[in-house]
Design a protein around this motif. Structure first.
Motif, mmCIF file in Angstrom:
data_model
loop_
_atom_site.group_PDB
_atom_site.id
_atom_site.type_symbol
_atom_site.label_atom_id
_atom_site.label_comp_id
_atom_site.label_asym_id
_atom_site.label_seq_id
_atom_site.Cartn_x
_atom_site.Cartn_y
_atom_site.Cartn_z
ATOM 1 N N PHE A 187 9.689 6.479 3.132
ATOM 2 C CA PHE A 187 10.075 5.779 4.356
ATOM 3 C C PHE A 187 11.594 5.601 4.431
ATOM 4 O O PHE A 187 12.210 5.834 5.487
ATOM 5 C CB PHE A 187 9.380 4.415 4.416
ATOM 6 C CG PHE A 187 9.916 3.507 5.486
ATOM 7 C CD1 PHE A 187 9.521 3.660 6.810
ATOM 8 C CD2 PHE A 187 10.819 2.497 5.178
ATOM 9 C CE1 PHE A 187 10.025 2.833 7.801
ATOM 10 C CE2 PHE A 187 11.319 1.663 6.162
ATOM 11 C CZ PHE A 187 10.927 1.830 7.478
ATOM 12 N N LEU A 188 12.217 5.205 3.329
ATOM 13 C CA LEU A 188 13.660 4.983 3.345
ATOM 14 C C LEU A 188 14.436 6.286 3.500
ATOM 15 O O LEU A 188 15.475 6.318 4.166
ATOM 16 C CB LEU A 188 14.103 4.254 2.076
ATOM 17 C CG LEU A 188 13.742 2.774 1.991
ATOM 18 C CD1 LEU A 188 14.277 2.160 0.699
ATOM 19 C CD2 LEU A 188 14.278 1.993 3.197
ATOM 20 N N LEU A 189 13.966 7.362 2.894
ATOM 21 C CA LEU A 189 14.654 8.648 3.063
ATOM 22 C C LEU A 189 14.591 9.112 4.514
ATOM 23 O O LEU A 189 15.593 9.580 5.072
ATOM 24 C CB LEU A 189 14.020 9.695 2.145
ATOM 25 C CG LEU A 189 14.433 9.663 0.678
ATOM 26 C CD1 LEU A 189 13.647 10.701 -0.115
ATOM 27 C CD2 LEU A 189 15.928 9.897 0.523
ATOM 28 N N GLU A 190 13.414 8.999 5.132
ATOM 29 C CA GLU A 190 13.279 9.385 6.537
ATOM 30 C C GLU A 190 14.126 8.481 7.420
ATOM 31 O O GLU A 190 14.787 8.947 8.359
ATOM 32 C CB GLU A 190 11.811 9.325 6.955
ATOM 33 C CG GLU A 190 10.942 10.374 6.271
ATOM 34 C CD GLU A 190 9.452 10.172 6.536
ATOM 35 O OE1 GLU A 190 9.102 9.137 7.162
ATOM 36 O OE2 GLU A 190 8.649 11.039 6.136
ATOM 37 N N GLN A 228 0.838 -1.201 0.000
ATOM 38 C CA GLN A 228 0.000 0.000 0.000
ATOM 39 C C GLN A 228 0.873 1.252 0.000
ATOM 40 O O GLN A 228 1.860 1.340 0.720
ATOM 41 C CB GLN A 228 -0.914 -0.009 1.231
ATOM 42 C CG GLN A 228 -1.910 -1.153 1.223
ATOM 43 C CD GLN A 228 -2.717 -1.228 2.507
ATOM 44 O OE1 GLN A 228 -2.264 -0.761 3.554
ATOM 45 N NE2 GLN A 228 -3.894 -1.837 2.448
ATOM 46 N N GLY A 229 0.482 2.200 -0.809
ATOM 47 C CA GLY A 229 1.280 3.416 -0.944
ATOM 48 C C GLY A 229 2.344 3.311 -2.003
ATOM 49 O O GLY A 229 2.896 4.318 -2.448
ATOM 50 N N GLY A 230 2.688 2.074 -2.404
ATOM 51 C CA GLY A 230 3.587 1.825 -3.510
ATOM 52 C C GLY A 230 4.985 2.391 -3.350
ATOM 53 O O GLY A 230 5.480 2.648 -2.241
ATOM 54 N N TYR A 231 5.642 2.592 -4.485
ATOM 55 C CA TYR A 231 7.022 3.062 -4.503
ATOM 56 C C TYR A 231 7.182 4.379 -3.759
ATOM 57 O O TYR A 231 8.139 4.570 -3.004
ATOM 58 C CB TYR A 231 7.499 3.223 -5.949
ATOM 59 C CG TYR A 231 8.820 3.933 -6.066
ATOM 60 C CD1 TYR A 231 10.014 3.237 -5.936
ATOM 61 C CD2 TYR A 231 8.879 5.314 -6.267
ATOM 62 C CE1 TYR A 231 11.240 3.888 -6.011
ATOM 63 C CE2 TYR A 231 10.096 5.967 -6.345
ATOM 64 C CZ TYR A 231 11.267 5.259 -6.221
ATOM 65 O OH TYR A 231 12.466 5.921 -6.288
ATOM 66 N N LYS A 232 6.250 5.288 -3.969
ATOM 67 C CA LYS A 232 6.388 6.624 -3.391
ATOM 68 C C LYS A 232 6.456 6.559 -1.876
ATOM 69 O O LYS A 232 7.302 7.218 -1.247
ATOM 70 C CB LYS A 232 5.222 7.508 -3.828
ATOM 71 C CG LYS A 232 5.362 8.961 -3.401
ATOM 72 C CD LYS A 232 4.240 9.822 -3.973
ATOM 73 C CE LYS A 232 4.427 11.285 -3.587
ATOM 74 N NZ LYS A 232 3.340 12.131 -4.134
ATOM 75 N N LEU A 253 21.641 1.996 0.863
ATOM 76 C CA LEU A 253 22.300 2.453 2.082
ATOM 77 C C LEU A 253 21.313 2.507 3.236
ATOM 78 O O LEU A 253 21.618 2.072 4.354
ATOM 79 C CB LEU A 253 22.921 3.828 1.846
ATOM 80 C CG LEU A 253 23.547 4.523 3.052
ATOM 81 C CD1 LEU A 253 24.649 3.677 3.670
ATOM 82 C CD2 LEU A 253 24.083 5.903 2.661
ATOM 83 N N SER A 254 20.125 3.021 2.986
ATOM 84 C CA SER A 254 19.114 3.103 4.039
ATOM 85 C C SER A 254 18.743 1.724 4.553
ATOM 86 O O SER A 254 18.632 1.512 5.765
ATOM 87 C CB SER A 254 17.876 3.831 3.514
ATOM 88 O OG SER A 254 16.923 3.996 4.556
ATOM 89 N N VAL A 255 18.561 0.767 3.649
ATOM 90 C CA VAL A 255 18.227 -0.599 4.068
ATOM 91 C C VAL A 255 19.368 -1.192 4.895
ATOM 92 O O VAL A 255 19.140 -1.835 5.933
ATOM 93 C CB VAL A 255 17.926 -1.481 2.842
ATOM 94 C CG1 VAL A 255 17.794 -2.945 3.255
ATOM 95 C CG2 VAL A 255 16.643 -1.018 2.153
ATOM 96 N N ALA A 256 20.609 -0.982 4.455
ATOM 97 C CA ALA A 256 21.756 -1.512 5.197
ATOM 98 C C ALA A 256 21.809 -0.941 6.610
ATOM 99 O O ALA A 256 22.084 -1.663 7.584
ATOM 100 C CB ALA A 256 23.054 -1.194 4.452
#
Length: 367
Positions: free
Chosen positions: A129-132, A120-124, A195-198
């Motif tokens: 979420f990853l940027l935050e 839900q909310g898709g790529y955007k 990088l965010s995931v790591a």
């Protein structure tokens, strides 16, 4: 039947397979680790539907989409989706906003008997979420910076630690003028996402300081986020000290011997040596102005001789004749200057083995 998900954290922590049904041009601009692009509509179809939407509205665009993706075209895409889902039964699908494209794909798959939950909310939403999370992780994690002159094998140490983040690995670049690797680099968005995931994973599992290599603001074309640049400048440091001869050997292995195998894997055995030679010469030419004309000319002649010998006999020792003066007279002064502008306390310094042992022994200590 599994529910659709907004649990972005668990999706990334669990390396959940993701099926991206956006058009290829969207995927190329930015995607996520573990995502596979299997679009509902291709780039041309997306362009035509977009024009139709602007001119005639949503329903007309939907009708055009159904007309474009029907019959054999629809069947081919359905088969690709079904094959992916058979290989990734715990996956999720997404489009740009979790709207019509992902819902259409989901409905078609369910008609064929495939339970295909969507994000839900898709790529955007996932990108936001990853940027935050990236900003939060950089601020929350304790950092230690691994320093050392070129050829100290900092990356090799990073690779042996489970509480480290390999920025050069994520950027697919060795971080210098000679750092380009076959296959190219990820885009900036892909680099930031990875990088965010790591860092999310390190926040979950690492109680100790995170070890990061001393990098400049750019790793090739990948830009290190400004907050992380500040951490690198200010955090406590661990310094590797190796002899010049040892650093020449490491540079030979990392920039000549190892890449030869990489080029063979990408371009084939017959082209590998030529591609590697061209890349090394191009790298040297890129720093011609900083080297000065006479020094560049002398180093280039030595490099050309070494490449010719390598091509003729397979011997690589001739490369030492240009690597040693390049390290001693060019990279070492540049590194020493950069080190003067680092502010963090020096926690430990020693040779590579001693540094690795110290980092492992002090893993549970936060600084």
């Amino acid at each position: 039947m599994r529910d659709d998900s907004r649990h972005y954290l668990s999706l990334f922590l669990d390396d959940t397979p993701l099926m991206d049904v956006r058009a290829p041009v969207e995927f190329t601009k930015g995607a996520f680790p573990n995502a596979t692009n299997l679009p509902l509509i291709n780039d041309d179809e997306r362009h035509r539907i977009g024009i139709c939407y602007k001119q005639h509205g949503q329903q007309a665009a939907i009708d055009l989409g159904n007309a474009l993706v029907c019959g054999e075209v629809r069947e081919q895409r359905m088969q690709a989706w079904q094959a992916w889902w058979q290989a990734n039964p715990h996956g999720y699908l997404y489009c740009f906003r979790g709207g019509l494209r992902s819902q259409t794909t989901q409905a078609w798959l369910r008609e064929s008997g495939v339970d295909a939950p969507l994000v839900q909310g898709g790529y955007k939403a996932m990108r936001r979420f990853l940027l935050e999370s990236l900003e939060q992780s950089i601020a929350a994690l304790p950092w230690q910076v691994l320093c050392g002159r070129t050829g100290c094998a900092k990356t090799r140490v990073i690779e042996q630690l489970d509480n480290s983040v390999d920025l050069e690995g994520l950027a697919h670049h060795r971080g210098s003028a000679f750092g380009r690797r076959p296959g190219g680099q990820p885009g900036q968005i892909d680099f930031e996402n990875a990088l965010s995931v790591a860092l999310l994973k390190l926040r979950q599992h690492t109680p100790s300081a995170v070890i990061v290599e001393d990098e400049s603001k750019l790793i090739g074309r990948c830009h290190v986020p400004f907050p992380l640049q500040d951490k690198i400048k200010q955090s406590p440091r661990v310094i590797i000290e190796e002899t010049l001869d040892a650093r020449v050997q490491t540079t030979l292995e990392d920039y000549v011997i190892g890449p030869r195998q990489e080029y063979a894997a990408v371009y084939g055995e017959q082209q590998a040596q030529q591609r590697l030679g061209d890349a090394l010469l191009d790298a040297l030419d890129r720093i011609r102005r900083r080297l000065g004309g006479a020094r560049h000319q002398a180093l280039r002649a030595r490099l050309e001789q070494a490449l010719a010998e390598q091509q003729r006999s397979g011997q690589v020792d001739g490369h030492r004749q240009w690597i040693l003066p390049l390290l001693r007279d060019y990279y070492d002064p540049m590194y020493d200057y950069m080190l003067q502008h680092r502010q963090g306390t020096v926690l430990f310094q020693g040779n590579r083995d001693d540094v690795l042992a110290w980092l492992r022994d002090n893993r549970a200590i936060e600084h």
